[in-house]
Design an enzyme around this catalytic site. Structure first.
Site, PDB file in Angstrom:
ATOM      1  N   SER A   1      45.804  35.480  51.389  1.00 38.30           N
ATOM      2  CA  SER A   1      44.771  34.747  52.130  1.00 38.30           C
ATOM      3  C   SER A   1      45.293  34.546  53.552  1.00 38.30           C
ATOM      4  CB  SER A   1      44.564  33.385  51.471  1.00 38.30           C
ATOM      5  OG  SER A   1      43.895  32.499  52.333  1.00 38.30           O
TER       6      SER A   1
ATOM      7  N   TYR B   1      47.979  25.824  47.711  1.00 33.57           N
ATOM      8  CA  TYR B   1      47.311  27.118  47.912  1.00 33.57           C
ATOM      9  C   TYR B   1      48.060  27.934  48.967  1.00 33.57           C
ATOM     10  CZ  TYR B   1      43.483  30.449  48.793  1.00 33.57           C
ATOM     11  OH  TYR B   1      42.727  31.594  48.940  1.00 33.57           O
TER      12      TYR B   1
HETATM   13  P1  NAD Z   1      36.249  32.475  42.904  1.00 28.22           P
HETATM   14  O1  NAD Z   1      36.616  31.034  42.961  1.00 28.22           O
HETATM   15  O2  NAD Z   1      34.848  32.856  43.289  1.00 28.22           O
HETATM   16  O3  NAD Z   1      36.616  32.964  41.445  1.00 28.22           O
HETATM   17  C1  NAD Z   1      36.449  34.294  41.044  1.00 28.22           C
HETATM   18  C2  NAD Z   1      36.737  34.417  39.562  1.00 28.22           C
HETATM   19  O4  NAD Z   1      38.043  33.950  39.207  1.00 28.22           O
HETATM   20  C3  NAD Z   1      35.780  33.614  38.676  1.00 28.22           C
HETATM   21  O5  NAD Z   1      35.020  34.529  37.879  1.00 28.22           O
HETATM   22  C4  NAD Z   1      36.706  32.760  37.804  1.00 28.22           C
HETATM   23  O6  NAD Z   1      36.230  32.584  36.485  1.00 28.22           O
HETATM   24  C5  NAD Z   1      38.001  33.566  37.835  1.00 28.22           C
HETATM   25  N1  NAD Z   1      39.211  32.803  37.481  1.00 28.22           N
HETATM   26  C6  NAD Z   1      39.539  31.550  37.882  1.00 28.22           C
HETATM   27  N2  NAD Z   1      40.719  31.194  37.341  1.00 28.22           N
HETATM   28  C7  NAD Z   1      41.150  32.243  36.589  1.00 28.22           C
HETATM   29  C8  NAD Z   1      42.301  32.469  35.774  1.00 28.22           C
HETATM   30  N3  NAD Z   1      43.241  31.540  35.629  1.00 28.22           N
HETATM   31  N4  NAD Z   1      42.416  33.662  35.145  1.00 28.22           N
HETATM   32  C9  NAD Z   1      41.455  34.619  35.264  1.00 28.22           C
HETATM   33  N5  NAD Z   1      40.337  34.447  36.005  1.00 28.22           N
HETATM   34  C10 NAD Z   1      40.187  33.283  36.661  1.00 28.22           C
HETATM   35  O7  NAD Z   1      37.293  33.279  43.838  1.00 28.22           O
HETATM   36  P2  NAD Z   1      37.008  34.254  45.075  1.00 28.22           P
HETATM   37  O8  NAD Z   1      36.534  33.454  46.233  1.00 28.22           O
HETATM   38  O9  NAD Z   1      36.251  35.429  44.617  1.00 28.22           O
HETATM   39  O10 NAD Z   1      38.531  34.677  45.442  1.00 28.22           O
HETATM   40  C11 NAD Z   1      39.180  35.810  44.900  1.00 28.22           C
HETATM   41  C12 NAD Z   1      40.569  35.903  45.496  1.00 28.22           C
HETATM   42  O11 NAD Z   1      40.493  35.970  46.928  1.00 28.22           O
HETATM   43  C13 NAD Z   1      41.462  34.687  45.196  1.00 28.22           C
HETATM   44  O12 NAD Z   1      42.780  35.096  44.990  1.00 28.22           O
HETATM   45  C14 NAD Z   1      41.349  33.858  46.465  1.00 28.22           C
HETATM   46  O13 NAD Z   1      42.436  33.003  46.639  1.00 28.22           O
HETATM   47  C15 NAD Z   1      41.277  34.938  47.511  1.00 28.22           C
HETATM   48  N6  NAD Z   1      40.659  34.490  48.765  1.00 28.22           N
HETATM   49  C16 NAD Z   1      39.381  34.017  48.780  1.00 28.22           C
HETATM   50  C17 NAD Z   1      38.836  33.582  49.991  1.00 28.22           C
HETATM   51  C18 NAD Z   1      37.434  33.073  50.055  1.00 28.22           C
HETATM   52  O14 NAD Z   1      37.031  32.635  51.152  1.00 28.22           O
HETATM   53  N7  NAD Z   1      36.650  33.094  48.986  1.00 28.22           N
HETATM   54  C19 NAD Z   1      39.605  33.635  51.164  1.00 28.22           C
HETATM   55  C20 NAD Z   1      40.913  34.110  51.100  1.00 28.22           C
HETATM   56  C21 NAD Z   1      41.422  34.545  49.898  1.00 28.22           C
END
Ligand code: NAD
Length: 258
Positions: free
Chosen positions: A140, A153
């Site tokens: 991230s 985080y």
């Molecule tokens: P999200 O919160 O939308 O979750 C996506 C999925 O993760 C969900 O289907 C949930 O059920 C699953 N999940 C949660 N905990 C879990 C676990 N312990 N084991 C297996 N599955 C699990 O997340 P997102 O926004 O799609 O983010 C995906 C990745 O990208 C993450 O690593 C996040 O940190 C990173 N990220 C996201 C953003 C953002 O703005 N959304 C920014 C930077 C990085």
């Protein structure tokens, strides 16, 4: 452009919704065979209904027994592995670091960082058999900057960079590449929830907070998750064969987080 991903065998963690689902659908469109795991059974069913060729398994990446079971399922369904996308991550608690519940700290590190170790360690033996092997870890922008009130985080996502660089060095001799992707704020429900919490804490509206936040970037817009999916498809493909050990930002040239 044909990325040459047809028939590639790819596992995406937390692939049932959000960014993981966008990555999955992009890889399927390239002709890859994709297995997703997720902790949310309903979301898995929905993703599978929408994408009938998708294989799925329920898994909490923080739970090693659950990961072992899911890997067995994934390998018997895919018949091998060319790429692991370590996408699972949770936002963790919001608050001053000394006030957050230590259990929330532990859970955030376990999902965001240890979850990647739990999956990568089981992937290695399978990846060694592939002639286009890679691991792609979701970090991230919080893995490049400090992120006030999101200490666990940020710590986990900085950890992902060290993990990625080290794996690249350890696995290069086996032809396995390892890279990290660092998204800035990605458009979708998750970031809207984070913005709302941070705006509340700052006594601002979500709109004002978003504007101030994006003023810290050269390109002042939220990231479209499809951009991440495009980049990941390229890196996973044979066209990315000399890209390894990189921490690639997709964040509009963000200069900091608040
Ligand atoms: P999200 O919160 O939308 O979750 C996506 C999925 O993760 C969900 O289907 C949930 O059920 C699953 N999940 C949660 N905990 C879990 C676990 N312990 N084991 C297996 N599955 C699990 O997340 P997102 O926004 O799609 O983010 C995906 C990745 O990208 C993450 O690593 C996040 O940190 C990173 N990220 C996201 C953003 C953002 O703005 N959304 C920014 C930077 C990085």
């Amino acid at each position: 452009m044909d990325l040459g991903l047809t028939g590639s065998r790819i596992m995406v963690t937390a692939g049932a919704s959000g960014i993981g689902l966008k990555i999955t659908e992009r890889l399927l469109a390239e002709g890859a065979s994709v297995f997703i795991c997720d902790i949310n059974e309903d979301a898995l069913d929905e993703a599978q209904e929408k994408n009938p060729s998708l294989e799925t398994g329920i898994c909490d990446v923080a739970d090693r027994e659950s990961v072992t079971h899911t890997f067995d399922e994934a390998m018997s369904s895919l018949g091998g592995l060319d790429c692991l996308v370590n996408n699972a991550g949770i936002a963790g608690p919001t608050g001053a670091f000394h006030e957050i519940d230590p259990e929330d700290w532990d859970r955030c590190i376990q999902v965001c960082l240890t979850g990647q170790f739990n999956c990568a360690r089981l992937a290695v033996e399978h990846l060694k058999q592939s002639n286009n092997a890679s691991i792609i870890n979701l970090s991230s922008a919080a893995g490049r900057f400090g992120f006030p009130n999101r200490a666990p985080y940020s710590a986990a996502k900085w950890g992902v960079i060290g993990f990625t660089k080290t794996l690249s060095m350890e696995l290069g001799d086996f032809g396995i590449r390892c890279n990290a992707i660092l998204p800035g704020p990605v458009d979708g429900p998750r970031i809207q929830a984070v913005i709302k919490e941070k705006a509340n804490a700052a006594g601002q509206t979500s709109e004002t907070f978003t504007k101030t936040w994006l003023s810290m970037a050269s390109i002042k817009e939220l990231v479209d998750p499809r951009q991440l999916a495009d980049l990941i498809a390229f890196i996973a493909s044979p066209l990315g064969r000399t890209i390894s050990g990189q921490a690639l930002n997709v964040d509009g040239d963000l200069q900091g987080l608040m």
